[in-house]
Design a protein around this motif. Structure first.
Motif, mmCIF file in Angstrom:
data_model
loop_
_atom_site.group_PDB
_atom_site.id
_atom_site.type_symbol
_atom_site.label_atom_id
_atom_site.label_comp_id
_atom_site.label_asym_id
_atom_site.label_seq_id
_atom_site.Cartn_x
_atom_site.Cartn_y
_atom_site.Cartn_z
ATOM 1 N N VAL A 170 -18.641 0.680 -39.120
ATOM 2 C CA VAL A 170 -19.772 1.477 -38.881
ATOM 3 C C VAL A 170 -19.820 2.749 -39.154
ATOM 4 O O VAL A 170 -18.806 3.781 -39.082
ATOM 5 C CB VAL A 170 -19.471 2.005 -37.285
ATOM 6 N N ARG A 171 -20.871 3.328 -39.163
ATOM 7 C CA ARG A 171 -21.368 5.056 -39.597
ATOM 8 C C ARG A 171 -21.147 6.039 -38.002
ATOM 9 O O ARG A 171 -21.622 5.812 -37.135
ATOM 10 C CB ARG A 171 -22.491 5.775 -40.377
ATOM 11 N N TRP A 172 -20.369 6.973 -37.781
ATOM 12 C CA TRP A 172 -20.352 8.270 -37.068
ATOM 13 C C TRP A 172 -20.515 9.429 -37.118
ATOM 14 O O TRP A 172 -19.087 9.264 -38.293
ATOM 15 C CB TRP A 172 -19.575 7.535 -35.885
ATOM 16 N N ASP A 173 -20.116 10.089 -36.068
ATOM 17 C CA ASP A 173 -19.266 11.549 -37.751
ATOM 18 C C ASP A 173 -19.195 12.332 -36.176
ATOM 19 O O ASP A 173 -19.014 12.067 -34.734
ATOM 20 C CB ASP A 173 -20.994 11.883 -37.992
ATOM 21 N N ALA A 174 -19.304 13.309 -36.186
ATOM 22 C CA ALA A 174 -18.467 14.254 -34.487
ATOM 23 C C ALA A 174 -19.464 14.181 -34.356
ATOM 24 O O ALA A 174 -18.546 14.732 -32.894
ATOM 25 C CB ALA A 174 -17.978 16.127 -35.921
ATOM 26 N N SER A 183 -28.723 5.876 -34.101
ATOM 27 C CA SER A 183 -28.460 7.568 -34.480
ATOM 28 C C SER A 183 -29.063 8.048 -33.874
ATOM 29 O O SER A 183 -30.268 8.107 -32.965
ATOM 30 C CB SER A 183 -28.508 7.951 -35.786
ATOM 31 N N GLY A 184 -28.102 9.087 -33.006
ATOM 32 C CA GLY A 184 -28.940 9.686 -31.784
ATOM 33 C C GLY A 184 -29.356 8.973 -30.147
ATOM 34 O O GLY A 184 -29.837 9.711 -29.060
ATOM 35 N N ALA A 185 -28.576 7.683 -29.885
ATOM 36 C CA ALA A 185 -29.113 6.945 -29.472
ATOM 37 C C ALA A 185 -28.207 7.485 -28.320
ATOM 38 O O ALA A 185 -26.980 8.006 -28.470
ATOM 39 C CB ALA A 185 -29.462 5.793 -29.658
ATOM 40 N N LYS A 186 -28.971 7.800 -27.535
ATOM 41 C CA LYS A 186 -27.557 7.307 -25.060
ATOM 42 C C LYS A 186 -28.097 6.083 -25.394
ATOM 43 O O LYS A 186 -28.415 5.149 -24.452
ATOM 44 C CB LYS A 186 -28.480 8.230 -24.525
ATOM 45 N N CYS A 204 -24.444 7.730 -35.540
ATOM 46 C CA CYS A 204 -23.933 9.368 -35.799
ATOM 47 C C CYS A 204 -24.941 9.970 -35.110
ATOM 48 O O CYS A 204 -26.259 9.717 -34.540
ATOM 49 C CB CYS A 204 -24.756 9.728 -37.459
ATOM 50 N N GLY A 205 -24.406 10.467 -34.063
ATOM 51 C CA GLY A 205 -25.072 11.892 -32.967
ATOM 52 C C GLY A 205 -24.989 10.606 -31.713
ATOM 53 O O GLY A 205 -25.807 11.460 -31.014
ATOM 54 N N THR A 206 -24.516 9.305 -31.492
ATOM 55 C CA THR A 206 -25.220 8.576 -30.911
ATOM 56 C C THR A 206 -23.703 8.768 -29.630
ATOM 57 O O THR A 206 -22.772 9.020 -29.055
ATOM 58 C CB THR A 206 -24.385 7.206 -30.765
ATOM 59 N N ASP A 207 -24.238 8.906 -28.280
ATOM 60 C CA ASP A 207 -23.334 9.024 -27.693
ATOM 61 C C ASP A 207 -23.623 8.124 -26.494
ATOM 62 O O ASP A 207 -24.048 6.856 -26.050
ATOM 63 C CB ASP A 207 -24.482 9.660 -25.725
#
Length: 237
Positions: free
Chosen positions: A214-218, A177-180, A197-200
Protein backbone atom coordinates in the motif's frame (compact mmCIF):
# COMPACT_ATOMS: atom_id res chain seq x y z
CA UNK A 1 -58.73 -13.74 -48.46
CA UNK A 2 -62.04 -13.67 -50.35
CA UNK A 3 -60.16 -13.66 -53.65
CA UNK A 4 -58.12 -16.62 -52.46
CA UNK A 5 -61.28 -18.48 -51.53
CA UNK A 6 -62.78 -17.80 -54.97
CA UNK A 7 -59.65 -19.01 -56.74
CA UNK A 8 -59.61 -22.12 -54.56
CA UNK A 9 -63.28 -22.82 -55.36
CA UNK A 10 -62.72 -22.47 -59.11
CA UNK A 11 -59.74 -24.81 -58.92
CA UNK A 12 -61.73 -27.36 -56.97
CA UNK A 13 -64.60 -27.31 -59.46
CA UNK A 14 -62.20 -27.54 -62.39
CA UNK A 15 -60.34 -30.56 -60.97
CA UNK A 16 -63.08 -32.50 -59.19
CA UNK A 17 -66.35 -30.99 -60.20
CA UNK A 18 -68.71 -29.29 -57.78
CA UNK A 19 -68.46 -31.37 -54.59
CA UNK A 20 -69.11 -29.47 -51.37
CA UNK A 21 -67.13 -31.87 -49.19
CA UNK A 22 -63.98 -31.48 -51.27
CA UNK A 23 -64.43 -27.72 -51.42
CA UNK A 24 -64.81 -27.41 -47.63
CA UNK A 25 -61.81 -29.66 -47.02
CA UNK A 26 -59.61 -27.49 -49.19
CA UNK A 27 -60.94 -24.27 -47.67
CA UNK A 28 -60.40 -25.60 -44.14
CA UNK A 29 -56.79 -26.58 -44.87
CA UNK A 30 -56.06 -23.25 -46.55
CA UNK A 31 -57.61 -21.10 -43.81
CA UNK A 32 -55.98 -23.20 -41.13
CA UNK A 33 -52.51 -22.56 -42.49
CA UNK A 34 -53.29 -18.85 -42.83
CA UNK A 35 -54.49 -18.65 -39.22
CA UNK A 36 -51.31 -20.34 -38.00
CA UNK A 37 -49.20 -17.87 -39.96
CA UNK A 38 -51.20 -14.91 -38.59
CA UNK A 39 -50.84 -16.22 -35.04
CA UNK A 40 -47.08 -16.48 -35.41
CA UNK A 41 -46.84 -12.92 -36.77
CA UNK A 42 -48.95 -11.59 -33.88
CA UNK A 43 -46.81 -13.48 -31.37
CA UNK A 44 -43.60 -12.01 -32.81
CA UNK A 45 -45.08 -8.50 -32.76
CA UNK A 46 -46.16 -8.94 -29.13
CA UNK A 47 -42.71 -10.13 -28.13
CA UNK A 48 -41.03 -7.23 -29.89
CA UNK A 49 -43.39 -4.76 -28.20
CA UNK A 50 -42.73 -6.35 -24.79
CA UNK A 51 -38.97 -6.08 -25.29
CA UNK A 52 -39.26 -2.43 -26.27
CA UNK A 53 -41.38 -1.74 -23.21
CA UNK A 54 -38.91 -3.55 -20.94
CA UNK A 55 -36.06 -1.48 -22.38
CA UNK A 56 -38.06 1.74 -21.84
CA UNK A 57 -38.80 0.82 -18.23
CA UNK A 58 -35.16 -0.20 -17.66
CA UNK A 59 -33.86 3.18 -18.88
CA UNK A 60 -36.48 5.02 -16.85
CA UNK A 61 -35.54 3.20 -13.62
CA UNK A 62 -31.83 3.92 -14.12
CA UNK A 63 -32.66 7.62 -14.58
CA UNK A 64 -34.73 7.55 -11.40
CA UNK A 65 -31.89 5.87 -9.51
CA UNK A 66 -29.73 8.90 -10.35
CA UNK A 67 -32.19 11.25 -8.65
CA UNK A 68 -31.50 13.40 -5.59
CA UNK A 69 -34.95 12.41 -4.31
CA UNK A 70 -34.42 9.55 -1.85
CA UNK A 71 -38.00 8.32 -2.20
CA UNK A 72 -37.59 8.04 -5.95
CA UNK A 73 -34.25 6.25 -5.77
CA UNK A 74 -35.55 3.83 -3.15
CA UNK A 75 -38.52 2.90 -5.34
CA UNK A 76 -36.30 2.58 -8.43
CA UNK A 77 -33.90 0.25 -6.60
CA UNK A 78 -36.77 -1.96 -5.45
CA UNK A 79 -38.14 -2.17 -9.01
CA UNK A 80 -34.71 -2.94 -10.43
CA UNK A 81 -34.23 -5.70 -7.86
CA UNK A 82 -37.66 -7.18 -8.55
CA UNK A 83 -36.90 -7.41 -12.26
CA UNK A 84 -33.42 -8.84 -11.73
CA UNK A 85 -31.78 -5.74 -13.22
CA UNK A 86 -29.55 -4.97 -10.22
CA UNK A 87 -27.40 -7.98 -10.95
CA UNK A 88 -27.60 -8.48 -14.73
CA UNK A 89 -25.26 -5.67 -15.78
CA UNK A 90 -27.92 -3.00 -16.34
CA UNK A 91 -26.11 -0.64 -13.95
CA UNK A 92 -22.60 -1.18 -15.30
CA UNK A 93 -21.24 2.23 -16.26
CA UNK A 94 -24.41 3.93 -15.01
CA UNK A 95 -24.27 7.70 -14.52
CA UNK A 96 -25.30 8.11 -10.88
CA UNK A 97 -23.13 11.03 -9.76
CA UNK A 98 -24.76 13.07 -7.01
CA UNK A 99 -27.56 10.55 -6.50
CA UNK A 100 -29.20 10.25 -3.09
CA UNK A 101 -28.93 6.55 -2.29
CA UNK A 102 -29.00 6.85 1.50
CA UNK A 103 -30.26 3.62 3.01
CA UNK A 104 -31.00 2.13 -0.42
CA UNK A 105 -30.59 -1.62 -0.81
CA UNK A 106 -28.11 -2.40 -3.60
CA UNK A 107 -26.98 -5.80 -2.37
CA UNK A 108 -24.95 -7.69 -5.01
CA UNK A 109 -25.56 -4.88 -7.51
CA UNK A 110 -23.33 -4.88 -10.60
CA UNK A 111 -21.97 -1.32 -10.61
CA UNK A 112 -18.62 -1.76 -12.33
CA UNK A 113 -17.39 1.46 -13.99
CA UNK A 114 -20.37 3.35 -12.58
CA UNK A 115 -20.09 7.10 -12.00
CA UNK A 116 -21.01 7.71 -8.34
CA UNK A 117 -18.90 10.78 -7.63
CA UNK A 118 -20.45 12.90 -4.90
CA UNK A 119 -23.26 10.41 -4.35
CA UNK A 120 -24.90 10.23 -0.91
CA UNK A 121 -24.81 6.56 0.07
CA UNK A 122 -24.87 6.70 3.85
CA UNK A 123 -26.18 3.45 5.37
CA UNK A 124 -26.54 2.01 1.86
CA UNK A 125 -26.47 -1.80 1.64
CA UNK A 126 -23.77 -2.67 -0.89
CA UNK A 127 -22.83 -6.05 0.53
CA UNK A 128 -21.48 -8.30 -2.19
CA UNK A 129 -21.81 -5.50 -4.75
CA UNK A 130 -19.36 -5.23 -7.64
CA UNK A 131 -17.92 -1.70 -7.86
CA UNK A 132 -14.70 -2.38 -9.74
CA UNK A 133 -13.28 0.77 -11.31
CA UNK A 134 -16.27 2.77 -10.12
CA UNK A 135 -15.81 6.50 -9.50
CA UNK A 136 -16.79 7.20 -5.88
CA UNK A 137 -14.77 10.39 -5.42
CA UNK A 138 -16.23 12.54 -2.62
CA UNK A 139 -19.03 10.03 -2.09
CA UNK A 140 -20.61 9.71 1.35
CA UNK A 141 -20.55 6.06 2.43
CA UNK A 142 -20.79 6.61 6.17
CA UNK A 143 -22.13 3.51 7.94
CA UNK A 144 -22.58 1.77 4.59
CA UNK A 145 -22.52 -2.02 4.39
CA UNK A 146 -19.66 -2.93 2.04
CA UNK A 147 -19.10 -6.41 3.40
CA UNK A 148 -17.55 -8.63 0.70
CA UNK A 149 -17.99 -5.86 -1.89
CA UNK A 150 -15.53 -5.73 -4.78
CA UNK A 151 -14.00 -2.26 -5.17
CA UNK A 152 -10.83 -3.28 -7.00
CA UNK A 153 -9.46 -0.32 -8.91
CA UNK A 154 -12.22 1.96 -7.63
CA UNK A 155 -11.58 5.68 -7.18
CA UNK A 156 -12.54 6.87 -3.70
CA UNK A 157 -10.39 10.00 -3.14
CA UNK A 158 -11.84 12.20 -0.39
CA UNK A 159 -14.73 9.76 0.10
CA UNK A 160 -16.12 9.28 3.61
CA UNK A 161 -16.63 5.75 4.92
CA UNK A 162 -16.85 6.55 8.62
CA UNK A 163 -18.03 3.57 10.69
CA UNK A 164 -18.71 1.56 7.51
CA UNK A 165 -18.64 -2.24 7.49
CA UNK A 166 -16.10 -3.30 4.85
CA UNK A 167 -15.21 -6.70 6.22
CA UNK A 168 -13.72 -9.00 3.56
CA UNK A 169 -14.08 -6.25 0.95
CA UNK A 170 -11.69 -6.06 -1.98
CA UNK A 171 -9.88 -2.71 -2.33
CA UNK A 172 -6.97 -3.97 -4.45
CA UNK A 173 -5.36 -1.00 -6.25
CA UNK A 174 -8.17 1.28 -5.07
CA UNK A 175 -7.54 5.01 -4.66
CA UNK A 176 -8.40 5.86 -1.05
CA UNK A 177 -6.21 8.95 -0.87
CA UNK A 178 -7.63 11.51 1.52
CA UNK A 179 -10.57 9.24 2.32
CA UNK A 180 -12.07 9.11 5.82
CA UNK A 181 -12.26 5.56 7.12
CA UNK A 182 -12.41 6.41 10.81
CA UNK A 183 -14.03 3.54 12.66
CA UNK A 184 -14.42 1.48 9.48
CA UNK A 185 -14.37 -2.29 9.97
CA UNK A 186 -11.80 -3.63 7.48
CA UNK A 187 -11.52 -7.09 9.01
CA UNK A 188 -10.10 -9.45 6.40
CA UNK A 189 -10.28 -6.79 3.68
CA UNK A 190 -7.69 -6.79 0.90
CA UNK A 191 -6.03 -3.40 0.32
CA UNK A 192 -3.08 -4.66 -1.70
CA UNK A 193 -1.56 -1.86 -3.76
CA UNK A 194 -4.13 0.70 -2.66
CA UNK A 195 -3.36 4.40 -2.20
CA UNK A 196 -3.72 5.43 1.46
CA UNK A 197 -1.92 8.77 1.23
CA UNK A 198 -3.65 11.17 3.59
CA UNK A 199 -6.25 8.55 4.53
CA UNK A 200 -7.82 8.76 7.99
CA UNK A 201 -7.87 5.26 9.51
CA UNK A 202 -8.27 6.26 13.16
CA UNK A 203 -10.37 3.72 15.07
CA UNK A 204 -10.46 1.48 11.98
CA UNK A 205 -10.45 -2.27 12.59
CA UNK A 206 -7.51 -3.76 10.68
CA UNK A 207 -7.67 -7.34 11.94
CA UNK A 208 -6.29 -9.66 9.23
CA UNK A 209 -6.42 -6.75 6.77
CA UNK A 210 -4.01 -7.24 3.85
CA UNK A 211 -1.89 -4.12 3.41
CA UNK A 212 0.74 -5.42 1.03
CA UNK A 213 2.43 -2.72 -1.06
CA UNK A 214 0.00 0.00 0.00
CA UNK A 215 1.04 3.62 -0.48
CA UNK A 216 0.87 5.91 2.54
CA UNK A 217 2.55 9.08 3.73
CA UNK A 218 3.06 11.28 6.75
CA UNK A 219 -0.56 12.43 6.51
CA UNK A 220 -1.95 8.90 6.75
CA UNK A 221 -3.58 8.45 10.17
CA UNK A 222 -3.39 4.90 11.53
CA UNK A 223 -5.35 3.43 14.45
CA UNK A 224 -3.78 4.06 17.85
CA UNK A 225 -0.99 1.57 18.45
CA UNK A 226 -0.96 0.27 14.88
CA UNK A 227 2.38 0.09 13.10
CA UNK A 228 2.46 -0.57 9.33
CA UNK A 229 4.51 -3.62 8.41
CA UNK A 230 7.93 -3.07 6.87
CA UNK A 231 6.61 -4.48 3.57
CA UNK A 232 4.22 -1.53 3.32
CA UNK A 233 5.51 1.37 1.24
CA UNK A 234 5.44 4.90 2.66
CA UNK A 235 5.53 7.69 0.10
CA UNK A 236 8.37 10.14 0.63
CA UNK A 237 7.53 13.80 0.42
Amino acid sequence: MLLGAAVLAIGQVHQHGLTWSGLFDDLYANFGSELVGMAMVILLIDRFAARREDERVRRQLVRELASTDRGLTTRAALELEAKGWLTDGTLQGAQLSGANLSGVRLERAQLSDAALAGATMASCNLSGARLTRANLADANLDRANLEMADLAGAALPQATLTDADAGLANFVHADLSGAKLAGTDLTGANLTGSDLCGTDLTRAVLTRTILTAVRWDAHTRWPTGFEPAVTDSPDEE
